[in-house]
Design a protein around this motif. Structure first.
Motif, PDB file in Angstrom:
ATOM      1  N   UNK A 232       0.949  -1.178   0.063  1.00 22.56           N
ATOM      2  CA  UNK A 232      -0.155  -0.060  -0.069  1.00 22.56           C
ATOM      3  C   UNK A 232       0.728   1.331  -0.046  1.00 22.56           C
ATOM      4  N   UNK A 233       1.971   1.249  -0.192  1.00 21.22           N
ATOM      5  CA  UNK A 233       3.206   2.287  -0.394  1.00 21.22           C
ATOM      6  C   UNK A 233       3.260   3.119   0.971  1.00 21.22           C
ATOM      7  N   UNK A 234       2.741   2.724   2.047  1.00 18.96           N
ATOM      8  CA  UNK A 234       3.280   2.989   3.361  1.00 18.96           C
ATOM      9  C   UNK A 234       4.722   2.983   3.801  1.00 18.96           C
ATOM     10  N   UNK A 235       5.255   1.972   3.166  1.00 19.16           N
ATOM     11  CA  UNK A 235       6.833   1.660   3.297  1.00 19.16           C
ATOM     12  C   UNK A 235       7.330   1.911   2.025  1.00 19.16           C
ATOM     13  N   UNK A 236       8.461   2.877   1.953  1.00 20.75           N
ATOM     14  CA  UNK A 236       8.990   3.171   0.381  1.00 20.75           C
ATOM     15  C   UNK A 236      10.545   2.725   1.081  1.00 20.75           C
ATOM     16  N   UNK A 237      11.006   1.808   0.763  1.00 21.81           N
ATOM     17  CA  UNK A 237      12.592   1.193   1.456  1.00 21.81           C
ATOM     18  C   UNK A 237      13.562   2.021   0.513  1.00 21.81           C
ATOM     19  N   UNK A 238      14.678   2.216   1.267  1.00 23.20           N
ATOM     20  CA  UNK A 238      15.949   2.716   0.756  1.00 23.20           C
ATOM     21  C   UNK A 238      16.559   1.541   0.057  1.00 23.20           C
ATOM     22  N   UNK A 239      16.584   1.311  -1.273  1.00 28.99           N
ATOM     23  CA  UNK A 239      17.386   0.354  -1.926  1.00 28.99           C
ATOM     24  C   UNK A 239      18.252   0.967  -2.854  1.00 28.99           C
ATOM     25  N   UNK A 240      19.296   0.061  -3.007  1.00 26.29           N
ATOM     26  CA  UNK A 240      20.275   0.465  -3.890  1.00 26.29           C
ATOM     27  C   UNK A 240      19.805  -0.304  -5.206  1.00 26.29           C
ATOM     28  N   UNK A 241      20.620  -0.238  -6.420  1.00 28.42           N
ATOM     29  CA  UNK A 241      20.240  -0.759  -7.610  1.00 28.42           C
ATOM     30  C   UNK A 241      20.482  -2.433  -7.399  1.00 28.42           C
ATOM     31  N   UNK A 242      19.533  -3.269  -7.889  1.00 28.99           N
ATOM     32  CA  UNK A 242      19.780  -4.571  -7.570  1.00 28.99           C
ATOM     33  C   UNK A 242      21.223  -5.329  -8.105  1.00 28.99           C
ATOM     34  N   UNK A 243      21.683  -6.141  -7.478  1.00 25.19           N
ATOM     35  CA  UNK A 243      22.859  -6.457  -7.588  1.00 25.19           C
ATOM     36  C   UNK A 243      22.937  -8.053  -8.360  1.00 25.19           C
ATOM     37  N   UNK A 244      23.818  -8.250  -9.403  1.00 22.59           N
ATOM     38  CA  UNK A 244      23.953  -9.477  -9.804  1.00 22.59           C
ATOM     39  C   UNK A 244      24.595 -10.462  -8.829  1.00 22.59           C
ATOM     40  N   UNK A 245      24.399 -11.775  -8.969  1.00 25.59           N
ATOM     41  CA  UNK A 245      24.968 -12.624  -8.023  1.00 25.59           C
ATOM     42  C   UNK A 245      26.740 -12.472  -8.170  1.00 25.59           C
ATOM     43  N   UNK A 246      27.337 -12.433  -9.138  1.00 24.66           N
ATOM     44  CA  UNK A 246      28.731 -12.221  -9.144  1.00 24.66           C
ATOM     45  C   UNK A 246      29.355 -11.231  -8.439  1.00 24.66           C
ATOM     46  N   UNK A 247      28.595 -10.044  -8.384  1.00 32.70           N
ATOM     47  CA  UNK A 247      28.911  -8.762  -7.301  1.00 32.70           C
ATOM     48  C   UNK A 247      28.707  -9.002  -5.820  1.00 32.70           C
ATOM     49  N   UNK A 248      28.128 -10.154  -5.516  1.00 30.59           N
ATOM     50  CA  UNK A 248      27.645 -10.218  -4.294  1.00 30.59           C
ATOM     51  C   UNK A 248      28.764 -10.132  -3.107  1.00 30.59           C
ATOM     52  N   UNK A 249      29.939 -10.717  -3.648  1.00 30.87           N
ATOM     53  CA  UNK A 249      30.973 -10.806  -2.459  1.00 30.87           C
ATOM     54  C   UNK A 249      31.544  -9.360  -2.139  1.00 30.87           C
ATOM     55  N   UNK A 250      31.646  -8.537  -3.196  1.00 31.15           N
ATOM     56  CA  UNK A 250      32.176  -7.239  -3.002  1.00 31.15           C
ATOM     57  C   UNK A 250      31.015  -6.410  -2.228  1.00 31.15           C
ATOM     58  N   UNK A 251      29.692  -6.450  -2.479  1.00 28.57           N
ATOM     59  CA  UNK A 251      28.657  -5.991  -1.938  1.00 28.57           C
ATOM     60  C   UNK A 251      28.874  -6.200  -0.458  1.00 28.57           C
ATOM     61  N   UNK A 252      28.754  -7.655  -0.224  1.00 29.48           N
ATOM     62  CA  UNK A 252      28.649  -8.038   1.274  1.00 29.48           C
ATOM     63  C   UNK A 252      29.892  -7.496   2.133  1.00 29.48           C
ATOM     64  N   UNK A 253      31.114  -7.417   1.470  1.00 31.65           N
ATOM     65  CA  UNK A 253      32.280  -6.665   2.147  1.00 31.65           C
ATOM     66  C   UNK A 253      31.882  -5.379   2.653  1.00 31.65           C
ATOM     67  N   UNK A 254      31.298  -4.502   1.743  1.00 31.36           N
ATOM     68  CA  UNK A 254      30.906  -2.999   1.879  1.00 31.36           C
ATOM     69  C   UNK A 254      29.698  -3.034   3.134  1.00 31.36           C
ATOM     70  N   UNK A 255      28.973  -4.196   3.097  1.00 39.61           N
ATOM     71  CA  UNK A 255      27.749  -4.234   4.102  1.00 39.61           C
ATOM     72  C   UNK A 255      28.616  -4.443   5.567  1.00 39.61           C
ATOM     73  N   UNK A 256      29.462  -5.480   5.690  1.00 42.22           N
ATOM     74  CA  UNK A 256      29.884  -6.065   6.718  1.00 42.22           C
ATOM     75  C   UNK A 256      30.684  -4.719   7.468  1.00 42.22           C
ATOM     76  N   UNK A 257      31.118  -3.929   6.819  1.00 42.40           N
ATOM     77  CA  UNK A 257      32.015  -2.629   7.298  1.00 42.40           C
ATOM     78  C   UNK A 257      31.241  -1.520   7.485  1.00 42.40           C
TER      79      UNK A 257
END
Length: 326
Positions: free
Chosen positions: A290-315
């Motif tokens: 119902x658009x009460x929530x409008x999340x702060x999302x980055x552009x979707x990530x392909x699986x091959x970039x997940x390792x780099x993205x997870x390192x950024x999240x963990x920091x």
């Protein structure tokens, strides 16, 4: 099947993230639901909590907030059927990425505002770091419940983002230069009464010279939080090492205020909480639809970039929620 795992070689060492190929899953058991994952959000891994709960593994799968399609269910499962689109049940209007990317922040916001405090119309809520993914959802939930929201921003970009939110935030406190008195600003906004609910993003525990990182310099001191709390107020903290001295406790006693610790993992630590947990998840999806929530999302990530993205999240360097799309 290719998947991302985290690895910690010794306690205290930084996590490393690795891709591994795994053989096919075991046959579906009576209470199992097999899901084809379409999106998976990346969240910070709390290694200390895993250690305290004796849940460490040599290789721990990354990503628990998923959305996808049910492939197969066990014979004792009645709530789901093959071909169901799920997070709990995914509303038709909600895309895979939004569904997975809202789960964690939605659960944290509900825990803070409905179970650790009782947000209601007319109450005042201070959301620290409101431009973060969690802060944004917390603001939206508080406003939906009729509360007056004040928020802090730690950069010009964050301040501009918060000022663009609709419904509008009552006041954005710019703490980017570290010179704004948060307590004074909140008392001014509430006519000297103080705020009813504070949801922090960490607090400064010691004096300025003892705080090492630039981020901690921008955080409010615990004394500021206590000062700006109103009578009967609720302080919801994410600071696990919070220490209250006798004068702090006395101030809270005089106000009849409470301090609660926000640990969203509690819903998975006790089977007796599963009914409430499912209700929260269903309500989150309804509000997303119902658009009460409008999340702060980055552009979707392909699986091959997940390792780099997870390192950024963990920091803790990601300012928007990171979601892998399959």
């Amino acid at each position: 099947m290719k998947a991302l795992f985290c690895q910690q070689k010794a306690p205290g060492e930084e996590l490393t993230f690795v891709f591994q190929e795994r053989e096919n899953l075991h046959p579906t058991r009576d209470n199992d639901v097999k899901v084809q994952v379409r999106a998976c959000a990346l969240s910070w891994i709390d290694t200390k909590l895993l250690s305290e709960m004796k849940m460490e593994k040599d290789l721990l799968p990354v990503g628990r907030e998923i959305s996808g399609i049910v492939l197969e269910v066990g014979r004792k499962v009645s709530f789901f059927q093959p071909d169901d689109e799920v997070v709990v049940r995914k509303p038709e209007k909600v895309c895979w990425v939004e569904a997975a990317g809202t789960v964690r922040d939605g659960v944290r916001a509900y825990t803070a505002l409905h179970y650790l405090s009782q947000v209601s119309p007319g109450k005042s809520v201070l959301v620290m770091d409101g431009a973060s993914p969690f802060g944004t959802i917390t603001i939206q939930l508080a406003q939906h419940r009729g509360a007056k929201v004040i928020s802090t921003a730690y950069s010009l970009e964050d301040k501009q983002f918060l000022e663009r939110l609709r419904p509008a935030v009552a006041r954005v406190i710019d703490g980017s230069n570290g010179k704004i008195d948060v307590a004074e600003s909140c008392l001014e906004e509430t006519g000297g009464l103080g705020v009813d609910i504070v949801v922090d993003a960490g607090v400064k525990l010691y004096s300025a010279e003892d705080e090492s990182t630039s981020k901690s310099q921008l955080l409010p001191h615990k004394h500021d939080i206590i000062t700006l709390l109103g009578v009967g107020g609720h302080w919801i903290t994410t600071e696990r090492n919070l220490q209250l001295d006798p004068p702090d406790s006395h101030s809270l006693f005089l106000k009849g205020a409470t301090v609660s610790f926000l640990n969203d993992e509690i819903w998975n630590l006790s089977n007796i909480q599963q009914g409430k947990y499912l209700c929260i998840l269903e309500d989150i999806m309804e509000k997303l639809s119902s658009s009460v929530f409008r999340p702060q999302l980055d552009e979707p990530i392909p699986l091959y970039e997940a390792k780099v993205s997870m390192e950024i999240v963990q920091k803790n360097q990601a300012r928007k929620r990171q979601v892998i799309q399959f």
